[in-house]
Design a protein around this motif. Structure first.
Motif, short mmCIF file in Angstrom:
data_model
loop_
_atom_site.label_atom_id
_atom_site.label_comp_id
_atom_site.label_asym_id
_atom_site.label_seq_id
_atom_site.Cartn_x
_atom_site.Cartn_y
_atom_site.Cartn_z
N ALA A 564 0.89 -1.29 0.00
CA ALA A 564 0.03 -0.02 -0.06
C ALA A 564 0.89 1.14 0.19
O ALA A 564 0.57 2.08 -0.49
N PHE A 565 2.27 1.23 0.55
CA PHE A 565 2.98 2.36 0.73
C PHE A 565 4.19 1.95 0.12
O PHE A 565 5.36 1.37 0.59
N PRO A 566 4.36 1.80 -1.28
CA PRO A 566 5.73 1.54 -1.98
C PRO A 566 6.99 2.28 -1.55
O PRO A 566 8.08 1.46 -1.60
N LYS A 567 6.84 3.56 -1.09
CA LYS A 567 8.08 4.08 -0.63
C LYS A 567 8.65 3.77 0.77
O LYS A 567 9.65 3.99 1.00
N SER A 568 7.93 2.74 1.40
CA SER A 568 8.23 2.18 2.64
C SER A 568 9.52 1.24 2.47
O SER A 568 10.08 0.97 3.37
N ASP A 569 10.06 1.00 1.30
CA ASP A 569 11.08 0.28 0.99
C ASP A 569 12.37 0.52 1.31
O ASP A 569 13.48 0.12 1.34
N MET A 621 12.51 -9.32 2.94
CA MET A 621 13.75 -8.71 2.72
C MET A 621 14.27 -8.49 1.25
O MET A 621 14.76 -7.33 1.00
N ARG A 622 13.40 -9.06 0.45
CA ARG A 622 13.67 -8.86 -0.87
C ARG A 622 12.77 -7.65 -1.47
O ARG A 622 12.51 -7.38 -2.88
N GLY A 623 11.74 -7.16 -0.73
CA GLY A 623 10.84 -5.83 -1.17
C GLY A 623 9.58 -6.55 -1.23
O GLY A 623 8.71 -5.82 -1.93
N ALA A 624 9.15 -7.56 -1.02
CA ALA A 624 7.87 -8.20 -1.14
C ALA A 624 7.52 -8.09 -2.52
O ALA A 624 6.21 -7.47 -2.93
N PRO A 625 8.14 -8.75 -3.64
CA PRO A 625 8.14 -8.78 -4.92
C PRO A 625 6.57 -9.75 -5.08
O PRO A 625 6.46 -10.67 -4.45
N SER A 626 5.68 -9.49 -5.98
CA SER A 626 4.63 -10.14 -6.63
C SER A 626 4.78 -11.19 -7.25
O SER A 626 3.85 -12.16 -7.37
#
Length: 710
Positions: A564-569, A621-626
Motif C-alpha cells: 500500500a505504501f511502496p516508498k516504505s522500502d 527482505m527482497r521488497g515483497a515482490p509479487s
C-alpha cells in the motif's frame, strides 16, 4: 308334650341355622364382603391382650400391613422380665394369639437390578410402540400423544427418572416430525358452524389436538424446570430432589431443540421466554446449551421475526437484572443476520421477471375472448408479483431496523450506566460489528465516549482494541462523509502494541490485524508515509517475541503495508541515511523518525524455527515482490493476514505445520556379532565354552589386527 328325641333334633337344627348362629348386631348378609371401614372397626374391636394358655411370653402388636384384600396384623415377642408377685393385683392379661404373616423375601442387589432392567425394557417398548403408531398415521393416532405424555408421571421410583427422560426426548422428536410447516390459528365461530367435508373436519381435529398436546407438553417441561429451580417437590413425588437436576437439564435441552427446529410453529415466543433466562443460569452446562441454541436460531433466521422476539427478551432481562448477567448472553447477538436497514424503493428487481406472451403470439394462438382473459390474468399476476416482493422486502427491513434499534439501546445503556461492568467487552465487540449501521447523529458522541474509555485507563488491552476497532468501523461506513481525523486512535493503537504480552498476544492478534486492515490498508489515502513506516517498524519488533501464528499474521500485514505504501522500502536499504535518530519508545508515530531505521528484525526471523515465518521474512527482505524470484506461493499471497493467523493457529500447543521426523542415521543392516571375531579366536571360544575350562587360557593379544596399536 314332645318326646326327648324330637327336642334334641330341633335343638341341633337351631344351632345349624345361619340367622341364629351369626352375629345379629351386623345387618349385612353373610355372603357380603366386609368394607374397609368395617375391617378397621373389627380390628379395633379385638382386644389387645387376652389370656393364653400355657404361654408365658407376651406379644407386642405392631402397625398392620395393608394388603389389596385385607389387613395383615403384625406382632413380635416381648422378652419376659421378672417382676414381683402382687397378691392383691388382678391376674395378668396376656396378649392374644395372632397369626403373624411375614412379608415376601427381600431381593438381592442382582435381583433388584434385573427387575429394574425388566421394567425399563417394558417402558421402552411401550414408548417405541406409541411413537411408531403416531409417526405412521399422525391424523388418526394423535390421541396416542396423550398416552405417551401420561408416562411423564411415572411413579415407580426405580425407573421414574429414566422413563421421564426418555418420554421427554421421544415426544420432542415426534413433534419435530409431525408438526406442519405453518402456524395453526384458532377457528372462528363462523368457521366452526359451517359445514365442511370429512377430510377438512379430520384435518381440523388433528390440528386442534396437535396444538393442545404441544401446549401441554411445553407446560410439563416448564413445570419440571420450575420445580427444580424452586426446590419444591410434592411428598408423593417418585423422583428425589437430587435427580431433578438431570430431569431439568433434559427439559431445557428439549426446549432448545424445539426452539431451533420449529421457529414457525405455535408458542415459539413462549419457548423463547423460557429458554433465554437460562442463558444466565449458574450451571455452566445449561447456560452453554441455551447460548448455543440461541446462536443457531439467529444464524438461520432469515426474515427476522424470531430475532426480534429474542432481542426483546434479552433487553428486558438485562435491564431487570441491573446489568448483572453473563457476557455470553450479549455475545450471542453477534450472530444476528443484519446487513442493511435502509428501505430501497426499487423492488421490481428482487424477483426474476416472468415471461409473458407477446401480442403476435396471442393473436396467433388465442381467440379474441381468450386474449381478453389472458390480458386480465397477466395484469393481475404483475400486481401480485409487485405486491409480494415489496411487502416481503419492506417487512424484512422493518424487522431488522427495529431489532437493531433494540440492540443499540442495550449497548448504549451499558456504555452510559455500567462502564465498569463485565459486559463492556461484549458491548464493544457488538459495536465493532454493527457500527456501520448506526445513524450519523450518534457518531460524534460515540467517538467521544470511546476515546474517553481508552484514556481513563480502566480497560484491558483487548477492550481498548475493541474501542479502536469500533471507531474505525464507524468511520469506514457511513462516516466516510464526515471530515474527521482519528489521529488519537492511531496513537492509542501504536502505544498498545508494545504493551501486549507475548503470552496473551495470540488472543488479541486477530483484533490487531483487523484494526490494521481498517486503519492502514483501507484508509491508505488518509494515512501519511511516516505513520505507515512507524507501524511497519513496531510490528516487526513485536514479531520477534510472539508465537509463530501471530508472527505469520504480522509479517503478512507488513507485506500488505509495503504494497500500500511502496516508498516504505527505504527501510530495507542499509546505505540510506536519514536526518535524525529513531525514537522507538516515543508513542507518537508521526514524530518517532521511522525513516532513520531499518528492518533488521527480518534477518533474525529468517532463521526462525517455523518454515512459514522464514518464507515471509525472506520475502520481505527482497521488497515483497509479487512475482519472480522471492515471491510467495499462491496459497500464502492470496490469503488475508487474519486468515493466515487462523490457519497456522497453535491453540492446541502443536506445531502447525507439523515438524518432520529427523533423517535416520542408522545403518540399513547390522553385522552379525561373531563376524567381528577372528576365525581362530572364535574356534578357541567355542572349545572353551564346550569344555567349560578356565577362561584365562584365551590369548586375545595374538589375534588383534596388526594395524591396531598395542
Amino acid at each position: 308334650m314332645m318326646e326327648e328325641d324330637d327336642m334334641e333334633e330341633i335343638r341341633a337344627m337351631a344351632q345349624r341355622a345361619s340367622f341364629i348362629t351369626r352375629d345379629l348386631s351386623s345387618c349385612a348378609p353373610v355372603h357380603a364382603k366386609k368394607r374397609k371401614g368395617e375391617q378397621v372397626a373389627a380390628y379395633e374391636k379385638t382386644p389387645r391382650k387376652m389370656k393364653k394358655k400355657e404361654e408365658e411370653k407376651e406379644l407386642i402388636h405392631l402397625l398392620p400391613i395393608k394388603d389389596k384384600s385385607r389387613l395383615i396384623p403384625q406382632s413380635m415377642e416381648k422378652p419376659v422380665q421378672p417382676k414381683e408377685v402382687d397378691n392383691d393385683s388382678e391376674p395378668e392379661e396376656e396378649t392374644e394369639t395372632v397369626e403373624e404373616v411375614e412379608a415376601g423375601p427381600s431381593l438381592s442387589a442382582e435381583e433388584q437390578l434385573e427387575l429394574r432392567a425388566q421394567k425399563l425394557q417394558e417402558r421402552k417398548e411401550r414408548i417405541a410402540h406409541l411413537g411408531s403408531a403416531i409417526l405412521a398415521d399422525p391424523h388418526t393416532n394423535i390421541k396416542k400423544v396423550k398416552e405417551m405424555r401420561a408416562m411423564l408421571m411415572e411413579t415407580d421410583p426405580s425407573v421414574a427418572v429414566t422413563v421421564r427422560k426418555l418420554v421427554m426426548v421421544s415426544l420432542m422428536e415426534v413433534f419435530k416430525d409431525i408438526v406442519p410447516s405453518y402456524r395453526i390459528r384458532p377457528l372462528t365461530e363462523a368457521e366452526k358452524a359451517a359445514k365442511v367435508k370429512k377430510e377438512t373436519k379430520q384435518l381440523r381435529e388433528f390440528e386442534e389436538g396437535l396444538v393442545s398436546q404441544y401446549k401441554f407438553y411445553l407446560e410439563n417441561l416448564e413445570q419440571v424446570v420450575k420445580d427444580w429451580k424452586q426446590r419444591k417437590l410434592k411428598a408423593s413425588e417418585a423422583v428425589s430432589l437430587d435427580c431433578y437436576a438431570g430431569l431439568a437439564e433434559v427439559a431445557v435441552r428439549c426446549m432448545c431443540e424445539l426452539m431451533v427446529a420449529l421457529p414457525h410453529f405455535n408458542f415459539h415466543n413462549n419457548i423463547i421466554v423460557m429458554v433465554v433466562p437460562h442463558m444466565n443460569d449458574p450451571a455452566r452446562k445449561v447456560s452453554e446449551m441455551c447460548c448455543d441454541a440461541v446462536k443457531k436460531l439467529l444464524k438461520q433466521d432469515k426474515l427476522g421475526d424470531a430475532s426480534l422476539a429474542l432481542v426483546k427478551v434479552v433487553s428486558g432481562i438485562v435491564k431487570s437484572r441491573n446489568y448483572h448477567v453473563k457476557p455470553e448472553m450479549l455475545r450471542t447477538l453477534l450472530c444476528l443476520r443484519i446487513k442493511e436497514v435502509e428501505v430501497k424503493k426499487d423492488t421490481e428487481a428482487l424477483k426474476p421477471k416472468q415471461k409473458f406472451m407477446s401480442y403476435q403470439e396471442k393473436k396467433k394462438n388465442l381467440s379474441r375472448m381468450q386474449r381478453k382473459w389472458k390480458k386480465a390474468e397477466e395484469k393481475l399476476q404483475k400486481e401480485l408479483m409487485e405486491a409480494e416482493a415489496s411487502e416481503s422486502k419492506d417487512k424484512k427491513l422493518k424487522l431488522h431496523t427495529e431489532t437493531l434499534n433494540i440492540v443499540f439501546l442495550i449497548y448504549f445503556r451499558i456504555l452510559k450506566k455500567a462502564q465498569k461492568s463485565v459486559l463492556l467487552p461484549a458491548v464493544l465487540e457488538g459495536l465493532a460489528k454493527f457500527a456501520h449501521l448506526i445513524n450519523l447523529e450518534f457518531f460524534d458522541d460515540l467517538l467521544a465516549v470511546l476515546h474517553n474509555l481508552i484514556v481513563c485507563g480502566d480497560l484491558s488491552n483487548r477492550e481498548s482494541l475493541h474501542c479502536i476497532q469500533t471507531a474505525f468501523h464507524i468511520l469506514s461506513g457511513q462516516g466516510d462523509v464526515l471530515n474527521i481525523d482519528p489521529l488519537k486512535f492511531y496513537t492509542h493503537l501504536y502505544k498498545i502494541l508494545l504493551t501486549l504480552s507475548a503470552a496473551r498476544f495470540t488472543e488479541e492478534a486477530g483484533i490487531v490485524l483487523q484494526c490494521l486492515d481498517v486503519m492502514l490498508t483501507k484508509r491508505r489515502k488518509q494515512v501519511t508515509l511516516l505513520r505507515a513506516q512507524a507501524f511497519l517498524k513496531r510490528l516487526s519488533t513485536i514479531s520477534l517475541h510472539t508465537m509463530p501464528d501471530a508472527a505469520v499474521g504480522i509479517l503478512a500485514a507488513n507485506r500488505t503495508i509495503m504494497h500500500a505504501f511502496p516508498k516504505s522500502d527505504i527501510m530495507l536499504d542499509n546505505e540510506m541515511q536519514g536526518s535524525g535518530v529513531y525514537l522507538p519508545e516515543l508513542d507518537e508515530p508521526e514524530y518517532c523518525n521511522p525513516q532513520n531505521t531499518s528492518l533488521w528484525e527480518l534477518h533474525s526471523l529468517k532463521r526462525h524455527y517455523h518454515p512459514v515465518v522464514r518464507k515471509f521474512a525472506a520475502h520481505l527482505m527482497r521488497g515483497a515482490p509479487s512475482e519472480g524470484g522471492g515471491s510467495l506461493s499462491v496459497e500464502l499471497s492470496r490469503r488475508l493476514p487474519v486468515e493466515l493467523f487462523e490457519d497456522y493457529s497453535v491453540k492446541d500447543m502443536t506445531f502447525n505445520p507439523p515438524v518432520g521426523a529427523p533423517p535416520s542415521k542408522k545403518k540399513d543392516h547390522f553385522t552379525i556379532g561373531h563376524a567381528f571375531l577372528d576365525s581362530e579366536l572364535k574356534t578357541q571360544i567355542d572349545q572353551v565354552l564346550a569344555t567349560e575350562s578356565d577362561l584365562t587360557s584365551l590369548n586375545f593379544a595374538e589375534h588383534r589386527s596388526s594395524s591396531e596399536p598395542v
